[in-house]
Design a protein around this motif. Sequence first.
Motif, short mmCIF file in Angstrom:
data_model
loop_
_atom_site.label_atom_id
_atom_site.label_comp_id
_atom_site.label_asym_id
_atom_site.label_seq_id
_atom_site.Cartn_x
_atom_site.Cartn_y
_atom_site.Cartn_z
N ASP A 6 36.08 -22.25 91.12
CA ASP A 6 36.17 -23.14 89.97
C ASP A 6 36.92 -22.46 88.82
OD1 ASP A 6 35.49 -25.66 88.69
OD2 ASP A 6 34.21 -24.45 87.39
N GLU A 7 36.63 -21.17 88.59
CA GLU A 7 37.33 -20.42 87.54
C GLU A 7 38.82 -20.32 87.85
OE1 GLU A 7 36.60 -18.60 84.53
OE2 GLU A 7 35.08 -20.16 84.58
N ARG A 8 39.15 -20.08 89.11
CA ARG A 8 40.55 -19.97 89.50
C ARG A 8 41.27 -21.30 89.31
NH1 ARG A 8 39.79 -17.72 94.03
NH2 ARG A 8 39.92 -19.53 95.41
N ASP A 9 40.61 -22.39 89.68
CA ASP A 9 41.21 -23.71 89.50
C ASP A 9 41.42 -24.01 88.02
OD1 ASP A 9 41.23 -24.08 92.21
OD2 ASP A 9 39.46 -25.39 92.26
N THR A 10 40.45 -23.63 87.19
CA THR A 10 40.58 -23.85 85.75
C THR A 10 41.74 -23.04 85.19
OG1 THR A 10 38.22 -24.29 85.47
CG2 THR A 10 39.43 -23.59 83.51
N HIS A 11 41.84 -21.79 85.62
CA HIS A 11 42.93 -20.93 85.16
C HIS A 11 44.28 -21.51 85.57
CE1 HIS A 11 45.02 -17.25 84.04
NE2 HIS A 11 45.58 -17.23 85.23
N ASP A 12 44.39 -21.96 86.82
CA ASP A 12 45.64 -22.56 87.30
C ASP A 12 45.99 -23.80 86.49
OD1 ASP A 12 45.86 -20.61 89.23
OD2 ASP A 12 45.14 -21.88 90.87
N ALA A 13 44.98 -24.60 86.16
CA ALA A 13 45.21 -25.83 85.38
C ALA A 13 45.68 -25.49 83.97
CB ALA A 13 43.93 -26.66 85.32
N ILE A 14 45.14 -24.43 83.39
CA ILE A 14 45.57 -24.02 82.05
C ILE A 14 47.01 -23.53 82.08
CG2 ILE A 14 45.22 -22.31 80.22
CD1 ILE A 14 42.22 -22.45 80.82
N MET A 15 47.37 -22.76 83.10
CA MET A 15 48.74 -22.28 83.21
C MET A 15 49.72 -23.44 83.41
SD MET A 15 48.59 -19.02 82.71
CE MET A 15 47.24 -19.41 81.57
N GLY A 26 58.68 -26.50 73.36
CA GLY A 26 59.26 -25.20 73.09
C GLY A 26 58.21 -24.26 72.53
N TYR A 27 58.62 -23.04 72.20
CA TYR A 27 57.65 -22.06 71.68
C TYR A 27 57.37 -22.25 70.20
CZ TYR A 27 55.70 -17.82 69.76
OH TYR A 27 54.91 -16.94 69.07
N ALA A 28 58.41 -22.43 69.40
CA ALA A 28 58.26 -22.37 67.95
C ALA A 28 57.25 -23.38 67.42
CB ALA A 28 59.62 -22.59 67.28
N HIS A 29 57.23 -24.57 67.98
CA HIS A 29 56.35 -25.62 67.47
C HIS A 29 55.12 -25.84 68.35
CE1 HIS A 29 59.42 -26.59 64.54
NE2 HIS A 29 60.31 -26.70 65.51
N LEU A 30 54.94 -24.99 69.34
CA LEU A 30 53.82 -25.15 70.26
C LEU A 30 52.49 -24.83 69.57
CD1 LEU A 30 53.11 -25.64 73.31
CD2 LEU A 30 53.13 -23.15 73.55
N THR A 31 51.50 -25.67 69.81
CA THR A 31 50.15 -25.43 69.28
C THR A 31 49.15 -25.46 70.43
OG1 THR A 31 49.64 -27.78 68.93
CG2 THR A 31 50.78 -26.61 67.14
N MET A 32 47.97 -24.95 70.17
CA MET A 32 46.91 -25.03 71.17
C MET A 32 46.57 -26.49 71.47
SD MET A 32 45.98 -22.06 72.35
CE MET A 32 44.25 -22.04 72.87
N GLN A 33 46.71 -27.36 70.47
CA GLN A 33 46.45 -28.78 70.71
C GLN A 33 47.46 -29.36 71.69
OE1 GLN A 33 43.80 -30.80 69.59
NE2 GLN A 33 44.72 -32.03 71.22
N ASP A 34 48.72 -28.93 71.59
CA ASP A 34 49.73 -29.40 72.53
C ASP A 34 49.35 -29.03 73.96
OD1 ASP A 34 51.37 -30.42 70.50
OD2 ASP A 34 52.36 -28.47 70.23
N ILE A 35 48.86 -27.80 74.13
CA ILE A 35 48.45 -27.36 75.47
C ILE A 35 47.21 -28.13 75.91
CG2 ILE A 35 47.65 -25.39 76.83
CD1 ILE A 35 49.28 -23.61 74.87
N ALA A 36 46.28 -28.34 74.98
CA ALA A 36 45.07 -29.10 75.30
C ALA A 36 45.41 -30.53 75.72
CB ALA A 36 44.14 -29.13 74.09
N ASP A 37 46.44 -31.10 75.10
CA ASP A 37 46.85 -32.47 75.45
C ASP A 37 47.36 -32.55 76.89
OD1 ASP A 37 46.19 -33.35 72.94
OD2 ASP A 37 48.25 -33.29 72.17
#
Length: 213
Positions: A6-15, A26-37
């Motif tokens: 389960d941890e591995r699947d979660t990690h893969d999903a985050i990546m 892009g990098y400059a405007h990237l936020t944690m919320q963008d990744i969460a979305d």
Amino acid sequence: MSVEVDERDTHDAIMAATYRALCEHGYAHLTMQDIADEFDKSRSLLHYHYDTKEELLLVFLDRIIGWVGDRLAESDTEEPPERLEEFVDKFVIDPGEEERETFALALLELRVQAAHNAAFREKLAAHYAENVDVVAGIVADGIEAGVFREVDPRRAGETVYTALVGARMYQVTMGAGEATLRTRDALAEFVVDDLLVEDRTVSEYAGGDFSKS
């Protein structure tokens, strides 16, 4: 399902979410919320694993180190010239491949950050060295097999990989839509052909169309 799986699947999903967010923002405007979305689980789970964007991106860079070498290791291609062709092709961005272009641009932004961020610099230096080593290994194998002439494999690796990185940078920043394609063809003509032992040609070892595929 075990906790480890389960941890591995979660990690893969985050990546995967990080990759999609980088392609989109892009990098400059990237936020944690963008990744969460882009993450199909809860935002709290994302923050449970990573406190900051930088921390997450450092792990992401760890993930992409060795990616090309791993893909080549899974390939059935055996002849060194064909393996070199396969390596080069993985860096070609065809016109219209917007996702790959935006991701290449995000990596370029990270390289700019590396000038002032030691942690990014360390990861990206490892990424560079890994890709140079992949080419050097292919060239060394070709020398041993009598396909390539005697050269310094690492210098050949640096030449090939640096040319590809430069072509990608030019393509994604200057709108040079076929820069990586032209660089692939030039590498075939001026580097790979020169590596081959006397009286051999690229076409003889690479299916007849290294510079045209």
